[in-house]
Write a protein that holds these residues in place. Structure first.
Motif: not given
Length: 421
Positions: A386-387, A401, A403, A420
């Motif tokens: 997600s980053c 993170h 996903r 993020c």
């Protein structure tokens, strides 16, 4: 081109990790900005700009995964776990927080032997039901391959039981499991005062039984004041190697006894822990091309210092791997994100070095030549984060993170996570 089964698109970058540990870590990650990844028949079939996808690559049966601007990399490889066990040791955790040391607890009859009692009493089915949630938590962080040790049986029947559980677990979870025999984890209670008899049991009975059933790829020994001597470790691992098992060692964790030098002497795949490694030990490991497996969560959990000298290890030219060491006594955590953060904060690694160590470096430590990498022909094991950058993983301390997790081209875990920075 035959249609892909899976296409991952809209990435910030794809880290293919096609370099080596001997080059600058940022270069070894071999980032591909804005690339997409295609998987067919469970392996990577395409990595590159979406505009260069061959005609016919996306068909009616292609699953398209939107990375939403996050980065994509290979699945994490956890090279050091003790996932199979029964019981828990929260009382010991409380004692340590009041000042008791790991060695004091072990010498008082606690520690590993307490877990041995509980694990011996549990059935295979019970051990499987206890281990599956731990594996699911690792998977949620993006782990697609994990090494799993025995070591809480400490007799023929129960060491075989643990390794059979590992084999059964491999059919019940998407995580690929690599089994390790660790009969030399501690001297069991019934052999107190008869160390030599237990060493002979490991060599004459446990090792041959495990080899006959093909239940382990590696054999590990815990060389420590509270466990086994260098000479005992040499005898056990020499016997293991003769039976086709690859040596590994728990080395220089609490005291520097020469375990690193033994790992080098035996050509071991790994020397794990290394909090107390000496310069001579590092020189020996580097000369023998032994991988250093760091497990910083244990150092934190045991409230000990120093952490393994990751910067010195890296500068000595060793390949580095990072493991969770999830176990009931010294690292009761499946938090891979915390491992990455501690590797940077306390072991002195850069974000790129830590990411390498949790992927390609860890895969190589297990003798897996194609895992931990996303080149064409490699297994389709990948994570969409997600980053936008791997640098965010250790920085956002202890927060996962991952996903979407993909194993052999199939989505096996998914979390609704906001993007993020």
């Amino acid at each position: 081109m035959e249609a892909l089964e899976l296409l991952v698109r809209n990435t910030s970058e794809v880290l293919t990790l096609e370099g080596t540990h001997r080059e600058r870590a940022e270069d070894a990650l071999t980032p591909r900005p804005g690339a997409c990844v295609g998987v067919r028949d469970g392996v990577i079939a395409f990595v590159g700009p979406e505009a260069q996808l061959p005609a016919g690559a996306v068909g009616a049966g292609t699953t398209v995964l939107d990375a939403q601007g996050g980065f994509v990399g290979p699945g994490f490889v956890d090279p050091h776990t003790h996932l199979v066990f029964a019981g828990e040791r929260s009382a010991e955790f409380d004692l340590r927080n009041q000042g008791a040391t790991y060695l004091e607890i072990a010498k008082a009859g606690g520690g590993i032997v307490g877990t041995v009692r509980a694990t011996r009493a549990a059935s295979e089915d019970e051990l499987i039901q206890l281990a599956l949630p731990r594996l699911r938590r690792l998977l949620s962080h993006g782990v697609t391959v994990a090494e799993v040790k025995s070591g809480y049986g400490l007799d023929v029947e129960n060491e075989l039981k643990m390794l059979r559980v590992v084999r059964r677990l491999g059919a019940l979870t998407p995580v690929e499991l690599v089994p390790t025999l660790l009969c030399a984890h501690a001297v069991p209670e019934e052999y107190k005062g008869r160390r030599e008899d237990y060493v002979r049991l490991c060599i004459d009975e446990i090792l041959p039984a495990v080899a006959r059933e093909g239940l382990a790829r590696f054999c590990d020994v815990f060389v420590e004041d509270s466990a086994f001597t260098v000479d005992e470790g040499r005898r056990i691992l020499t016997a293991a190697r003769a039976l086709g098992l690859v040596p590994r060692l728990h080395a220089d964790q609490l005291t520097a006894l020469g375990a690193s030098e033994l790992a080098a002497e035996l050509g071991a795949a790994t020397a794990d822990h290394l909090e107390q490694v000496t310069d001579a030990g590092l020189r020996a490991l580097a000369a023998a091309n032994v991988t250093a497996v760091l497990v910083p969560t244990s150092t934190l959990f045991l409230r000990m210092r120093p952490y393994a000298p990751g910067r010195r290890i890296r500068d000595a030219g060793l390949n580095i791997a990072l493991g969770s060491n999830v176990n009931p006594g010294s690292a009761m955590s499946e938090n891979v994100a915390l491992v990455l953060g501690l590797a940077c904060l306390e072991n002195g690694l850069s974000a790129a070095e830590a990411y390498w160590a949790a992927t390609r470096g860890a895969a190589l430590s297990l003798g897996l030549q194609r895992q931990g990498r996303l080149a064409v022909g490699d297994p389709g094991d990948l994570v969409s984060f997600s980053c936008a950058s791997y640098r965010h993983l250790p920085y956002h301390l202890g927060i996962g993170h991952a996903r979407t997790v993909v194993k052999a081209g199939r989505v096996v875990a998914r979390q609704e996570l906001d993007s993020c920075g």
